[in-house]
Write an enzyme that holds these catalytic residues in place. Structure first.
Site, PDB file in Angstrom:
ATOM      1  N   GLU A 439       0.760  -1.095  -0.271  1.00  0.00           N
ATOM      2  CA  GLU A 439       0.058  -0.019  -0.064  1.00  0.00           C
ATOM      3  C   GLU A 439       0.861   1.381  -0.146  1.00  0.00           C
ATOM      4  O   GLU A 439       0.503   2.298   0.584  1.00  0.00           O
ATOM      5  CB  GLU A 439      -0.912  -0.050   1.357  1.00  0.00           C
ATOM      6  CG  GLU A 439      -2.255  -1.121   0.982  1.00  0.00           C
ATOM      7  CD  GLU A 439      -3.111  -1.029   2.126  1.00  0.00           C
ATOM      8  OE1 GLU A 439      -2.783  -0.347   3.239  1.00  0.00           O
ATOM      9  OE2 GLU A 439      -4.086  -1.756   2.083  1.00  0.00           O
ATOM     10  N   GLU A 525     -11.674  -5.781  -6.018  1.00  0.00           N
ATOM     11  CA  GLU A 525     -12.057  -6.929  -6.872  1.00  0.00           C
ATOM     12  C   GLU A 525     -12.855  -6.220  -8.034  1.00  0.00           C
ATOM     13  O   GLU A 525     -12.850  -6.889  -9.218  1.00  0.00           O
ATOM     14  CB  GLU A 525     -13.069  -7.662  -6.252  1.00  0.00           C
ATOM     15  CG  GLU A 525     -12.443  -8.443  -4.908  1.00  0.00           C
ATOM     16  CD  GLU A 525     -12.319  -7.930  -3.861  1.00  0.00           C
ATOM     17  OE1 GLU A 525     -11.887  -8.216  -2.812  1.00  0.00           O
ATOM     18  OE2 GLU A 525     -12.638  -6.579  -3.760  1.00  0.00           O
TER      19      GLU A 525
END
Length: 790
Positions: A439, A525
Site C-alpha cells: 500500500e 475486486e
C-alpha cells in the site's frame, strides 16, 4: 496465445528449532551456532521512575547487577500497562528505550566469532566491550556482526545492546519493542561458507529425474588473503537418511561456485505432502573439513499465468491466503515456535493454504513451520517507502493522525533490507512471491496524481480528496519499484516479484505495475475484469481482501484471478479502535488462537473436509437466549437439518443471499441444538446449567486450555469467571482470553489471573526440562482443576 511465466526452483528449509540449538547451525549457513537467549540483563529507561541512560552502559565493566534478569526473546512493550494517552496504532502500548547486556561464553577454539540477531525492534546498536559493532534501524531485519577484533583473550567479554523505540508510533500496527527474536553466537574459521550464501535452482524435474544447481559462496577474513585450495562437497539426503545425490567442486576463498546434482525419482514438496530432503555442504582445506552447513530442502515448481492463474507442481489451483502480523496477544511479538505451530495448524484446518507476511519479514522459524506443514508464503519487505503514512492515535481512522515512521531510513537502508530478506529466506520452499511493498500507493497517503480527480474511475479505498499537487507525485512510486525489483532479481529469479497495490487506478498511471511480475490488488475486486482486458499480460490476484462472499466469488469464478489474502488470519494488536480496544478483530482466529465464527464460515468455503457449525442469536434485542432466535449454519454440504433435543425444528431451512449459508428462524424455549449436514458433519450447542467446575487440558508443549464447565461437563459460554493459574515445574508466560476490549490482559501486571471469555482462556507456558510440571486452576465458587505433565 496464452502468456505464461514459469518459475521453478529447488528451495531449502533452514532447520531452526526454538528449543534445540544443536539443530540450528543452518540458519546463517556457516559455522557452529549456539543459542544465546539465556541470562541477559535488561533495563527499561523510564524517566518517570528516575531511570536514565548512562554512556557507560555499553562498557564491559559497567555494573548491571541491579538490572532485571531475563531470557530472550523479549518484548518490553507488551509488559507495560495500556494507556489512553498512547497511540491506538500500537494498541495503546508504549515504546521507549531498552538496554540489554550479557557476558559471552568463554573463548572457544581459535577462529572467528559472530553474533547474529534474528530481529530487534528497532534502531538497535550493538556493542562488545564498549566498541560499537554496528547499527540497524529496521526492527524486522536479521543481521550479524563480527565480534573477533574486540574480544579479550583474558577476562570477560560483554555484549551490550541499545534498542531505541522512542518513535513509539512509527508503525500502523503493533510492533513490540526489544530483542524479540532469537540471538545466536556463531563460531567459524577465518575461511568459511558465506552468510546466507547457499542457494538452489531446480533446472528440470519430472517423475524420473530432477536436476538441481547448488550455489556455494565462501568468505575469506584472513588479513593476508593467501592462496588456499578448497573443496566443497554437497550431498542431498532423503527423508529416510539415504544419500540420493552428491557433487563437489574446487573453490577459492571469496569465490562463488555451482555444483550440479541429479536426483532420481524425485519427491516433490507440495501442500498436502511437504516432503523435505536434507542438503549438506562441507568445505575442506587440504582434505580437512573446516566448515559445514546442513539445511532442509524441498523441490517444487511454480507457474504464473495471466489467463490461468497459478500452478504448484503443474497443478492449477486457487491460493486461499490470509495476512498475518507477528504478535500473539499477551505474548506481544516474543512468540514461541510452538505457539505459531498451533496457529498455522488451525489455519490449515480451516482450508488456508498461504500466508502473507504482513508487512515485513517475520521470524525465521515461522518460515520453517510453513515449509514443514505445507503452506505457501508471500514474503514482504516493507509497509512504507520514502514518505510517512498516517498513523492513527485515537482509534483507526479517528481524529488527527501522527506521521512517525520507518521512512526516516528508507533511502539509506531499503536496498540492503530487501536484499537481506531475499538472501535470508530464498532457501524456503514455502516462499513463492517476493513483495517489495504494501500500500505504498495509497491515494494521497502520501502520493497523489491527477487521475484522483475522477473521470469515471472508481476507488474502493479512501482517496482523502481529489488530486493534491502539493503531495508527492505518484510517478515516483514506479521508479522506486523498478529499483527494488532489480535488487530482488539480482539475487533470485526463481520467484516473481509482487506488490500489494492500494490505489490500482492511480498506480496504473505509473511504472509500478510493469516493474513487478505479479500485481496484487488490495480491496479492488471491481478492477479484476477491467484490468484483465486492458492489460492482458498482467497476472492479477487479491493481495488483501474482505471476508465476504462477493470477494471470494471474484476469485472462485474467475480463472485468471489465482487467489486472495484475507485481512486477516488472526486478530492482532494495534490498528485499534477507540480506547480501550487492544487491536483489530479482523481475524479468523482470536488473540488466543481460537477459531471464531468467521473462521468456521471460511472453512465452509475453503475446506475440502466436511464442515458444520451453528451459532444462535436473537432476532430481537430483548430476547437473549430464549424466544425468537436465528440459527445460522456454516457448512459445505448442500443441505442440513436442525434439531432441538433430537426433534427436527418446525421452521423451514432458508439460505442467506450474502453468505450463501443456510439458516432457520425458530422459537427457542430451551434444549440442545444440533445441526446435521448432508455430508455427515454435525455441530451441537448443549443447553448449559450454572458454572460448576474448571477443566484443564494441555498439548504438553506450550499451551494450557482452561474451560468453565457445568455439572454435565459442557462449556458454559456465558461464563466470565476470574481464574487463577499456579505452576510448579513450569513458567507461565501469559494468559490470553481473546477479549479485544480487555485492557487488563498483561503478563506482568495481571500475572496469573484472568477472566475467561465465552467460558475459555488459553495459557502459555515453558516447561523446565526433566521436571514434572504441576498446573492448578482455581476460581471462586468453582471446583478447581489440576493437571500434571511428565
Amino acid at each position: 496465445m496464452q502468456q505464461t511465466t514459469r518459475y521453478t526452483r529447488l528451495l531449502t528449509l533452514l532447520a531452526v528449532c526454538l528449543w534445540s540449538p544443536a539443530l540450528v547451525s543452518a540458519q546463517v549457513s556457516f559455522g557452529k551456532a549456539r543459542l544465546m537467549n539465556d541470562n541477559w540483563r535488561f533495563l527499561h529507561i523510564d524517566s518517570t521512575q528516575h531511570i536514565y541512560e548512562q554512556p557507560e552502559m555499553k562498557d564491559g565493566d559497567y555494573d548491571d547487577a541491579s538490572w532485571r534478569r531475563l531470557s530472550l526473546p523479549h518484548d518490553w512493550s507488551i509488559e507495560q500497562p495500556m494507556s489512553p494517552d498512547k497511540g491506538s496504532c500500537q494498541g495503546y502500548l508504549p515504546g521507549g528505550i531498552g538496554w540489554y547486556r550479557k557476558v559471552l561464553p568463554a573463548e572457544g577454539a581459535k577462529g572467528k566469532r559472530f553474533i547474529y540477531f534474528e530481529g530487534a525492534y528497532n534502531y538497535s546498536e550493538v556493542y562488545v566491550n564498549g566498541h560499537l559493532l554496528g547499527c540497524r534501524p529496521s526492527g524486522f531485519a536479521s543481521f550479524m556482526y563480527d565480534l573477533t577484533p574486540y574480544l579479550r583473550a583474558d577476562g570477560r567479554n560483554v555484549i551490550a545492546v541499545r534498542v531505541n523505540h522512542n518513535q513509539e508510533n512509527d508503525s500502523r500496527w503493533y510492533t513490540g519493542s526489544g530483542i524479540y527474536r532469537n540471538v545466536w553466537l556463531i563460531e567459524a574459521p577465518e575461511v568459511h561458507l558465506a552468510q546466507w550464501g547457499t542457494a538452489y535452482r531446480l533446472t528440470s524435474i519430472n517423475n524420473k529425474r530432477a536436476v538441481v544447481e547448488v550455489d556455494i559462496e565462501t568468505t575469506d577474513e584472513r588479513p593476508d588473503k593467501t592462496s588456499l585450495p578448497l573443496k566443497a562437497i554437497v550431498k542431498l539426503i532423503d527423508a529416510h537418511g539415504n544419500t540420493v545425490a552428491t557433487g563437489s567442486t574446487a573453490i577459492k576463498p571469496q569465490e562463488k561456485k555451482t555444483v550440479r546434482l541429479t536426483i532420481n525419482r524425485p519427491h516433490r514438496w507440495n501442500l498436502d505432502d511437504p516432503y523435505l530432503y536434507t542438503l549438506t555442504t562441507t568445505l575442506s582445506a587440504h582434505d580437512e573439513e573446516i566448515d559445514a552447513s546442513t539445511v532442509k530442502a524441498g523441490l517444487r515448481t511454480l507457474d504464473f499465468s495471466a489467463d490461468k492463474g497459478f500452478a504448484l507442481n503443474g497443478k492449477w489451483m486457487k491460493v486461499k491466503g490470509v495476512c498475518l502480523h507477528d504478535d500473539a496477544g499477551v505474548l506481544g511479538t516474543a512468540v514461541p515456535k510452538e505457539v505459531w505451530r498451533r496457529r498455522i495448524q488451525e489455519l490449515k484446518a480451516i482450508g488456508v493454504n498461504a500466508i502473507r507476511m504482513s508487512h515485513n519479514p517475520h521470524a525465521p522459524e515461522l518460515y520453517d513451520l510453513c515449509d514443514e506443514l505445507g503452506m505457501l508464503v508471500m514474503d514482504e519487505a516493507s509497509d512504507e517507502w520514502e514518505f510517512p503514512k498516517r498513523k492513527w492515535l485515537k482509534g483507526w481512522n479517528k481524529g488527527v493522525p501522527g506521521f512517525q515512521g520507518t521512512y526516516t531510513y528508507f533511502e539509506e537502508w531499503i536496498e540492503r533490507d530487501v536484499a537481506d530478506m531475499v538472501r535470508r529466506d530464498r532457501c524456503h520452499p514455502s516462499v513463492f512471491m517476493w513483495s517489495i511493498g504494501n500500500e505504498v500507493d495509497y491515494p494521497n497517503d502520501p502520493y497523489s496524481h491527477p487521475v484522483l480527480n475522477g473521470n469515471g474511475t472508481d476507488f474502493t479505498q479512501p482517496a482523502y480528496g481529489g488530486y493534491k499537487p502539493e503531495q508527492p507525485n505518484a510517478e515516483r512510486i514506479g521508479r522506486i519499484a523498478e529499483r527494488l525489483a532489480k535488487v530482488v532479481k539480482a539475487i533470485d529469479t526463481s520467484r516473481p516479484t509482487t506488490g500489494a497495490l492500494a490505489g490500482v487506478v492511480m498506480s496504473n498511471e505509473t511504472a509500478y505495475p510493469g516493474a513487478i511480475d505479479v500485481v496484487g490488488y488490495n480491496y479492488t475486486e471491481s478492477r479484476y475484469d477491467i484490468d484483465h482486458e486492458r492489460y492482458p499480460q498482467r497476472v492479477i490476484y487479491g493481495s488483501e481482501n474482505r471476508h465476504d462472499m462477493e470477494a471470494w466469488r471474484a476469485v472462485r469464478d474467475k480463472e485468471h484471478i489465482f487467489g486472495q489474502f484475507l485481512w486477516t488470519g488472526i486478530d492482532y494488536l494495534g490498528e485499534s479502535g477507540p480506547w480501550p480496544a487492544r487491536g483489530s478483530s479482523a481475524g479468523l482466529l482470536d488473540l488466543a488462537g481460537q477459531r471464531k465464527p468467521s473462521g468456521w464460515y471460511r472453512a465452509a468455503l475453503w475446506s475440502d473436509k466436511p464442515v458444520c457449525f451453528i451459532q444462535m442469536y436473537p432476532l430481537h434485542r430483548d430476547n437473549r437466549t430464549h424466544g425468537q432466535q436465528r440459527v445460522t449454519c456454516f457448512t459445505n454440504a448442500s443441505t442440513a437439518q436442525l434439531l432441538i433435543d433430537g426433534k427436527p425444528v418446525d421452521s423451514q431451512m432458508q439460505r442467506d443471499e450474502q453468505t450463501d449459508m443456510p439458516y432457520w428462524d425458530i422459537d427457542y424455549r430451551g434444549g440442545t441444538l444440533r445441526c446435521v449436514a448432508s455430508n455427515g458433519a454435525y455441530y451441537e450447542i448443549p443447553e448449559t446449567k450454572a458454572p460448576h467446575a474448571l477443566r484443564l487440558s494441555t498439548d504438553s508443549v506450550a499451551h494450557l486450555f482452561v474451560e468453565v464447565v457445568d455439572e454435565q461437563g459442557n462449556v458454559v459460554r456465558q461464563a466470565d469467571n476470574e481464574v487463577t493459574i499456579r505452576m510448579r515445574g513450569a513458567q507461565l508466560l501469559g494468559l490470553e482470553n481473546g477479549n479485544m476490549m480487555d485492557p487488563t490482559v498483561n503478563a506482568r501486571t495481571q500475572k496469573n489471573r484472568l477472566r475467561v471469555l465465552n467460558g475459555r482462556l488459553v495459557g502459555y507456558f515453558h516447561k523446565a526440562k526433566g521436571a514434572e510440571a504441576v498446573i492448578t486452576a482455581t476460581a471462586p465458587f468453582l471446583q478447581s482443576a489440576e493437571i500434571k505433565i511428565q
